[in-house]
Design an enzyme around this catalytic site. Structure first.
Site, PDB file in Angstrom:
ATOM      1  N   GLU A 438       0.843  -1.197   0.000  1.00  0.00           N
ATOM      2  CA  GLU A 438       0.000   0.000   0.000  1.00  0.00           C
ATOM      3  C   GLU A 438       0.885   1.255   0.000  1.00  0.00           C
ATOM      4  O   GLU A 438       1.727   1.420   0.878  1.00  0.00           O
ATOM      5  CB  GLU A 438      -0.855  -0.058   1.279  1.00  0.00           C
ATOM      6  CG  GLU A 438      -1.565   1.205   1.644  1.00  0.00           C
ATOM      7  CD  GLU A 438      -2.196   1.094   3.056  1.00  0.00           C
ATOM      8  OE1 GLU A 438      -2.024   0.052   3.724  1.00  0.00           O
ATOM      9  OE2 GLU A 438      -2.833   2.064   3.466  1.00  0.00           O
ATOM     10  N   ASP A 511      -0.680  -1.471   5.786  1.00  0.00           N
ATOM     11  CA  ASP A 511      -0.540  -0.917   7.126  1.00  0.00           C
ATOM     12  C   ASP A 511      -1.462  -1.659   8.087  1.00  0.00           C
ATOM     13  O   ASP A 511      -2.518  -2.141   7.689  1.00  0.00           O
ATOM     14  CB  ASP A 511      -0.947   0.563   7.141  1.00  0.00           C
ATOM     15  CG  ASP A 511       0.111   1.433   6.493  1.00  0.00           C
ATOM     16  OD1 ASP A 511       1.263   0.959   6.387  1.00  0.00           O
ATOM     17  OD2 ASP A 511      -0.224   2.555   6.073  1.00  0.00           O
ATOM     18  N   ASP A 513      -3.625  -0.695  10.020  1.00  0.00           N
ATOM     19  CA  ASP A 513      -4.699   0.195  10.485  1.00  0.00           C
ATOM     20  C   ASP A 513      -5.957  -0.059   9.646  1.00  0.00           C
ATOM     21  O   ASP A 513      -5.962  -0.926   8.783  1.00  0.00           O
ATOM     22  CB  ASP A 513      -4.257   1.666  10.390  1.00  0.00           C
ATOM     23  CG  ASP A 513      -3.898   2.055   8.961  1.00  0.00           C
ATOM     24  OD1 ASP A 513      -4.241   1.293   8.018  1.00  0.00           O
ATOM     25  OD2 ASP A 513      -3.273   3.106   8.772  1.00  0.00           O
ATOM     26  N   ASP A 515      -7.453   1.603   7.259  1.00  0.00           N
ATOM     27  CA  ASP A 515      -7.309   1.756   5.808  1.00  0.00           C
ATOM     28  C   ASP A 515      -6.636   0.527   5.213  1.00  0.00           C
ATOM     29  O   ASP A 515      -7.042   0.011   4.173  1.00  0.00           O
ATOM     30  CB  ASP A 515      -6.442   2.979   5.473  1.00  0.00           C
ATOM     31  CG  ASP A 515      -7.268   4.243   5.447  1.00  0.00           C
ATOM     32  OD1 ASP A 515      -8.516   4.120   5.539  1.00  0.00           O
ATOM     33  OD2 ASP A 515      -6.665   5.335   5.356  1.00  0.00           O
TER      34      ASP A 515
END
Ligand code: 1YM
Length: 651
Positions: A438, A511, A513, A515
């Site tokens: 990403e 990541d 997280d 997203d």
């Protein structure tokens, strides 16, 4: 002289403080199987069998015994290997006070020590093989015939069930090992009879006089392998097995050379076919080197140099025609078998030879021998000259569509790779990995930190389409998804052909997280709907980047989540006050080296394989269509019904 494990001197050498691993027992193997056998998939499972077979082969190559029998039992997930060598030593070991057999099967020895004078095989494991197999087997029994008696000892997950026992008188000598790979460790414990037969057949070609039998109790078939023609027979079998290639001349070039100084021996068999493919099978000490290495490089270089020289001196090339190395190599089929005393293997699965002296030696012997052969066999030489000219012409005309189609797959696939892909240099899909990453900054660290030989990086920038209900043509108009499809090289949807996949590990690196999770979900939906076979065949993985770096005292730990971080702090409570905790907001914040050590390095990373258990197929289908589908109402219902679980997951 061969190292003898019964020698107390040698064991003492192995048990000095210099090698702590020796004293640790087998837990490290069960904790990190991948470090010892490359992984816990199909290749790792078969690796166990190769280790045991190779111990028998080593014994035969040392001059003891000549018959090896491998039986795949009717359950398909347990095996017995029998040889007629000297039998594993069973006497009580003077330092350890247990049988030498038990030492061999329960101690993780240091590498190299057993490699003494002869050509020991043991792939990358150097004598640790037996204990690694034991550690990863739910049952293992060794039976030894030696000194007029039969002995036996059984193990469960690497631990002895009881001491070794003498069972009674026996004639002859030899070792029998029965084992069952642990289903707690391996994704699937079913052996593939074809893989076993191929491997044993190759050994029989490579070691003259060796008699191998494979009894497949799952089908009742028995195969006997014994060949006296060596690698020329192997080459002939390769030609016969390939309908699309026929040799351009009846003769086969065969060469043998020995380096008296260090006892290395090499054999090469080679011919040219009309196929655009180049096929080279290489072995070191009768072990396949799937990812090549310095022996292959040497043979290739010597082959190109000698052929070029021959063509030049005999003026066989039309004026103005330029011959490139690839023209000379096009269509070759070759077998290279090297025996050396101290093989150094490299790469994730230890499938690549790394001894630097081998390349120059092989370049020079190939150069001399092949040029001499071409000079002495003019009709062979002329046939080769025509083949090379044909390849050069085809290359020069390569703009025409017809010629393009003739080019080898790897070459043509490389031509239309997406611009953002940082590809790896290996063209062997089995060792190649694609990280889909990403964002550009994370992609940058990953590009810097990776192992360029086997790891490719594809950064994603734009939006990934939710492909749950998208048609194939809609998918191909989404830039990010079409980049993935191009990089993988195996088509999509109806056109999908997993045999063309360029990487056998596709690793999503996002990541830690929300997203990141969202993008992972979109990508998994894409693989599930449009490239399902890649999930079913075990090629799709999720990377596990750490969320925290915790420095306590002089040590650095990496934590995957809060619970893990807290556990580390508790464990180091004495230093907890001075602990420094860094939370990574994104992968891009990590240094390239940190990213490699924690997330990319096969030795230390943890990958999650994406699997759809047989029993959960309907449920998976339901969840994907509910959660990713268009119908906002059913998505809302799904989330409300599962809210508790979702919260738990978020902890
Ligand atoms: C079915 C598996 O392991 N055979 C076998 C193994 C060994 C010996 C003989 C042997 C070797 C030596 C001396 C020596 C050994 N393997 C190891 C290790 N068959 C099977 N047959 N005496 C017997 O090398 O000097 C140690 S002994 F470590 F490689 F596993």
């Amino acid at each position: 002289m061969d190292m003898d494990l019964t020698s107390p001197q040698q064991l003492e050498d192995n048990y000095t403080g210099a090698n702590i691993a020796v004293l640790k027992g087998l837990e490290p193997v069960r904790l990190r199987p991948g470090m010892y056998i490359g992984g816990t998939g199909k290749d790792g499972l078969h690796h166990l069998l190769w280790e045991i077979v190779d111990n028998s082969v080593d014994e035969a190559m040392t001059g003891y015994g000549s018959r090896i029998k491998v039986t795949l039992h009717a359950d398909g997930s347990s095996v017995t290997v029998v040889d007629d060598g000297r039998g594993v030593p069973v006497d009580i070991h003077p330092v350890e006070g247990i049988s030498t057999l038990e030492v061999i099967y329960t101690y993780l020895h240091s590498g190299g020590k057993f490699n003494g004078g002869s050509y020991k095989t043991s792939g990358g494991l150097h004598g640790v093989g037996a204990s690694v197999v034991n550690a990863l087997s739910s049952e293992l029994t060794v039976t030894v015939k030696k000194g007029g008696f039969r002995y036996e000892q059984s193990f469960v997950r690497g631990r002895p069930k009881a001491d070794i026992v003498q069972l009674g008188p026996a004639r002859g000598t030899g070792t029998t090992v029965f084992f069952r790979p642990d289903d707690e460790i391996f994704d699937d414990t079913q052996f593939e009879p074809e893989l076993i037969a191929d491997r044993l057949e190759a050994k029989a070609y490579l070691i003259k006089g060796l008699q191998l039998q494979f009894v497949d109790e799952t089908t009742g078939a028995t195969h006997d392998f014994k060949f006296d023609g060596g690698i020329v027979d192997m080459l002939t079998a390769m030609l016969e097995g390939d309908e699309k290639a026929s040799a351009v001349h009846d003769e086969v070039f065969k060469m043998e050379a020995e380096d008296l100084q260090n006892g290395s021996e090499v054999q090469v068999a080679l011919t040219w076919t009309d196929s655009p493919r180049e096929r080279l099978r290489s072995f070191v000490n009768a072990i396949p080197t799937l990812d090549g290495g310095t022996h292959e490089l040497g043979v290739r270089e010597g082959l190109v140099k000698s052929t070029r020289n021959y063509l030049d001196t005999h003026n066989l090339i039309p004026k103005k025609m330029e011959i490139q190395a690839e023209d000379i190599r096009e269509g070759i089929v070759a077998v290279v078998s090297l025996f050396i005393r101290d093989p150094q293997f490299q790469g994730q699965t230890k499938d690549r030879l790394n001894n630097p002296e081998i390349k120059s030696w092989l370049t020079s012997v190939m150069r001399n021998e092949l040029e001499r052969h071409l000079n002495q066999h003019p009709t062979f030489g002329q046939a080769i000259a025509l083949r090379v000219i044909q390849a050069a012409k085809a290359r020069q005309a390569s703009r025409s569509a017809a010629t393009k189609a003739r080019r080898s797959r790897t070459v043509s696939h490389r031509l239309n790779l997406p611009g953002k892909l940082a590809d790896c240099s290996s063209t062997n899909p089995e060792v190649s990995e694609l990280f889909i990453v990403e964002g550009d900054s994370a992609g940058g660290s990953a590009k810097q930190g990776r192992d360029r030989h086997t790891q490719a990086i594809l950064p994603l920038r734009g939006k990934v389409l939710n492909s749950e209900q998208a048609t194939d043509s809609k998918v191909s108009s989404n830039k990010e998804l079409s980049n993935i499809v191009q990089a993988l090289g195996c088509g999509v949807g109806e056109q999908l052909d997993p045999s063309r996949l360029r990487y056998h590990k596709i690793i999503l690196l996002m990541d830690a997280d929300s997203d990141g999770h969202h993008i992972s979900t979109l990508l998994l939906t894409f693989f599930y709907r449009h490239m399902r076979a890649l999930i079913d065949q075990g090629y799709v993985f999720l990377a596990q980047p750490p969320l925290y770096r915790v420095d306590v005292g002089k040590r650095t730990y990496w934590a995957a989540d809060d619970a893990h971080k807290n556990a580390i702090l508790r464990k180091n409570s004495r230093y907890a006050k001075s602990a420094r905790i860094t939370r990574f907001k994104g992968l891009g914040e990590m240094m390239a080296k940190e990213l490699y050590e924690t997330t990319l390095d096969p030795k230390s990373r943890q990958l999650l394989k994406v699997v759809i258990p047989e029993a959960d197929r309907d449920l998976t289908e339901h969840i994907v269509s509910e959660l990713m589908g268009k119908d906002a109402e059913s998505r809302y219902q799904f989330i409300m019904n599962n809210a508790e679980q979702v919260e738990e997951l978020d902890l």
